[in-house]
Design an enzyme around this catalytic site. Structure first.
Site, PDB file in Angstrom:
ATOM      1  N   SER A 159     -71.487   2.711 -51.395  1.00  0.00           N
ATOM      2  CA  SER A 159     -72.559   3.270 -52.221  1.00  0.00           C
ATOM      3  C   SER A 159     -73.927   2.832 -51.675  1.00  0.00           C
ATOM      4  O   SER A 159     -74.205   3.020 -50.490  1.00  0.00           O
ATOM      5  CB  SER A 159     -72.348   2.841 -53.680  1.00  0.00           C
ATOM      6  OG  SER A 159     -73.212   3.527 -54.535  1.00  0.00           O
ATOM      7  N   ASP A 334     -65.001  11.556 -55.887  1.00  0.00           N
ATOM      8  CA  ASP A 334     -66.341  10.978 -56.050  1.00  0.00           C
ATOM      9  C   ASP A 334     -67.339  12.118 -56.202  1.00  0.00           C
ATOM     10  O   ASP A 334     -67.615  12.836 -55.250  1.00  0.00           O
ATOM     11  CB  ASP A 334     -66.670  10.122 -54.823  1.00  0.00           C
ATOM     12  CG  ASP A 334     -68.032   9.432 -54.917  1.00  0.00           C
ATOM     13  OD1 ASP A 334     -68.789   9.716 -55.866  1.00  0.00           O
ATOM     14  OD2 ASP A 334     -68.324   8.607 -54.038  1.00  0.00           O
ATOM     15  N   HIS A 367     -66.368   7.633 -57.826  1.00  0.00           N
ATOM     16  CA  HIS A 367     -67.240   6.845 -56.963  1.00  0.00           C
ATOM     17  C   HIS A 367     -66.766   5.386 -56.884  1.00  0.00           C
ATOM     18  O   HIS A 367     -66.867   4.743 -55.837  1.00  0.00           O
ATOM     19  CB  HIS A 367     -68.668   6.911 -57.516  1.00  0.00           C
ATOM     20  CG  HIS A 367     -69.679   6.241 -56.656  1.00  0.00           C
ATOM     21  ND1 HIS A 367     -69.920   6.641 -55.361  1.00  0.00           N
ATOM     22  CD2 HIS A 367     -70.508   5.192 -56.879  1.00  0.00           C
ATOM     23  CE1 HIS A 367     -70.872   5.867 -54.839  1.00  0.00           C
ATOM     24  NE2 HIS A 367     -71.236   4.992 -55.739  1.00  0.00           N
TER      25      HIS A 367
END
Lengths: 402, 402
Positions: A159, A334, A367
């Site tokens: 991320s 995601d 995610h």
């Protein structure tokens, strides 16, 4: 009685607080005169310092990526990336010297909004300067200098952490051999920014926020931060994961994740569905351990990340320098940074004639899958980093050592 | 000077307020003793009353679906479904008698939280009972009785409106000939409910909310409702629509919708990106014209909708009665109720051996596409409703008339 620690954990770890006295010029034009960074390390640095891995954390992460702090606390949870870091794990502490820090502006001990502003003698609060991914990477480079690490075997992050990895490859192309970019994006889209902005407004609208000076008022915008995290949390989880988690009582037909808290609708404005209760719990737990000003700041750091800006929008030009190899990983469910965004990174790297491997993992984890035990993900990471570890063993005393 | 009204508009319309004295028993077990419904109609009811169409509105809609109220206000915007309703338009006021109402619990004149609670002499506020889609449809059936309409030529609605259409087909299977279900879903998923819950908490956390009794405090939870709408608005728009709308200044490579408000990053916590400013504007505009208690109530109405519950989760059983024909329409970029959800409705109807047409429209308009001028959508609706109009012409004086 001391607690049982799994054999494949790094075990009890002690963070250290490192002080840096050299002023750090920031992207904003401001300067942080001096600062602290909280750091943990796992494993041993080899003689030629060629086996060091830097872990870059995401929005809610910190330096405590693996292991435990308290030998006596049986309820203590391990570091946030315990699935990936440890002896025999993908990021193998038997083979690598792993460095993890709390970034500047954080709230886990590194200098940030909660720290005392030397200019006023009070906490920085909202006056802590907005730091960018580039600023973080500059501070991380100084940490590398301090540790005597000329070149990382790999820089790894998921991320926002993956964005730091990309920035390393751009800002310090000779100082890493491998860049592992997980569940990331070349930059945030309008929708990503929109969610961040709503989260920020949830915090600033809280009457306990006091324009960020809540420390001095003896208050805390807990409700606002809870709401902000609830919004974020929805975007971290996949639709299917929510359906699975909250669809246990479903009857025939499709599972929509509509489990009821008390088995019936209440016809009031309280909690009806399990998913509501879960989000509330997650939001409140987070807001008990995180500083609201740091949350504001790091969402801006996310929004601002756009390394292509210095290259007329052509990110491939940013990646033209250096020779590090890339591993890019994405997860099918995601929807915050979908596989398409990772493929944009891959295509950009190919355009820049860089060597890149790409792994797209089928997963319902959304995610947050980068934090989970997805076998194909962990196997892919293990396979890739085994090669990296062998290289490090082979470079012992060779040119790469500083 | 009177304003120019387009020829294909229904023109100046006058809502009427209809009072109903018969108590309405609700799904919750409560009863509304009497109530008002605000209603607009467009076009003329034919002799055998076979050409009537009911329009069901979504979360933010009301009775004012088409035309204008004020002949002198040049800035007035037309009703919310002006794209679809009018002479020569898909829902053709030259051929149909079109009925549109503000649902119970609304804030546009029908009885709702702002109305006086006869038990206390004060506004209902949070004590207005939670009404369900089923309750709405029961109240709409009474409206049909009042108008002398035994059977609708069609009941039509998008989003939450589409849920009312499905409920009509289940509760009053003989009272409609066509059911047009647009951008809807068989029920909300956990993710849908999660977004609604965060929106509700944004409202209830506003210090001006006063547990819903803000009318008596002379306050209004404007900030909370603004935030709630901002969250909702993100889910109504597609990622691509946002990228297109806010990516005008993009350079080479992908367009991420990152247009800056002032052409540069400000390094503070104010607005940097156009998308932030746009969402803020949309949220504030909405919160100036909508009641916060109604917003809370209608999000619960959405969450509660699940007609399969009475049929052991098998929605097809709910659709076994009646002979009305269905048109189901979805939009490719709608991620609130994606095409997959409409296909679930279609498959359920096929399982129930019902006649159903399905149109999946390629569009960047997201969930809100049902309000937009998407040519393939409008053409499909026009073609379908032309056949319906011809049927109505054919049934003049036939069995269908009451």
């Amino acid at each position: 009685m001391a607690k049982q620690i799994p054999e494949n954990s790094v075990g009890i770890v002690r963070p250290v607080c490192l002080h840096f006295d050299e002023p750090l010029p920031l992207r904003s034009g401001k300067v942080i005169e001096s600062y602290d960074l909280m750091v943990e390390t796992y494993g041993e640095l080899n003689d030629d310092k060629s086996n060091a891995i830097l872990i870059c954390h995401a929005l809610s992460g910190d330096h405590h990526a693996a292991g435990y702090h308290d030998p006596d606390d049986e309820d203590e949870k391990p570091g946030w990336w315990e699935t990936c870091i440890g002896p025999g794990k993908p990021i193998d502490s038997n083979r690598f010297f792993i460095v993890s820090l709390n970034n500047l502006g954080g709230c886990a001990g590194s200098t940030g909004p909660e720290s005392t502003n030397p200019a006023t003698g009070k906490p920085y609060g909202p006056d802590f300067p907005i730091v960018t991914v580039r600023d973080w990477v500059n501070s991380q480079a100084r940490l590398a200098d301090h540790l005597g690490i000329e070149q990382w075997a790999a820089v790894i992050g998921g991320s926002l952490g993956g964005m730091q990895v990309m920035r390393w490859a751009i800002s310090y192309p000779e100082r890493l051999r491998h860049a592992v970019v997980i569940a990331a994006a070349p930059k945030l889209s309008a929708q990503n920014i929109a969610f961040n902005e709503v989260a920020r407004q949830s915090i600033t609208a809280d009457p306990d926020f006091h324009q960020g000076h809540y420390y001095e008022h003896g208050t805390y915008p807990k409700k606002g931060l809870t709401l902000a995290r609830m919004i974020g949390h929805i975007t971290y989880l996949s639709e299917n994961a929510l359906r699975g988690k909250f669809g246990k009582s479903s009857l025939k037909g499709e599972n929509f994740g509509r489990d009821l808290r008390t088995g019936k609708l209440n016809f009031d404005f309280g909690v009806d569905f399990e998913v509501e209760s879960y989000l509330q719990y997650k939001g409140e737990a987070f807001s008990s351990n995180f500083d609201a000003n740091t949350y504001l700041l790091i969402t801006k750091t996310l929004d601002y990340f756009d390394p292509a800006v210095d290259y007329e929008g052509d990110l491939s030009k940013a990646f033209e320098k250096g020779s590090c190899k890339f591993l890019v990983i994405s997860f099918s469910s995601d929807w915050r940074f979908p596989p398409e965004r990772s493929r944009e990174i891959v295509n950009t790297l190919l355009k820049a004639k860089r060597q890149v491997s790409y792994l797209e993992v089928e997963s319902d984890g959304g995610h947050d899958a980068f934090l989970l035990s997805e076998p194909r993900y962990l196997n892919g990471l293990t396979a890739y980093l085994s090669v990296v570890a062998n290289e490090s063993a082979g470079t012992r005393g060779a040119d790469h050592a500083s």
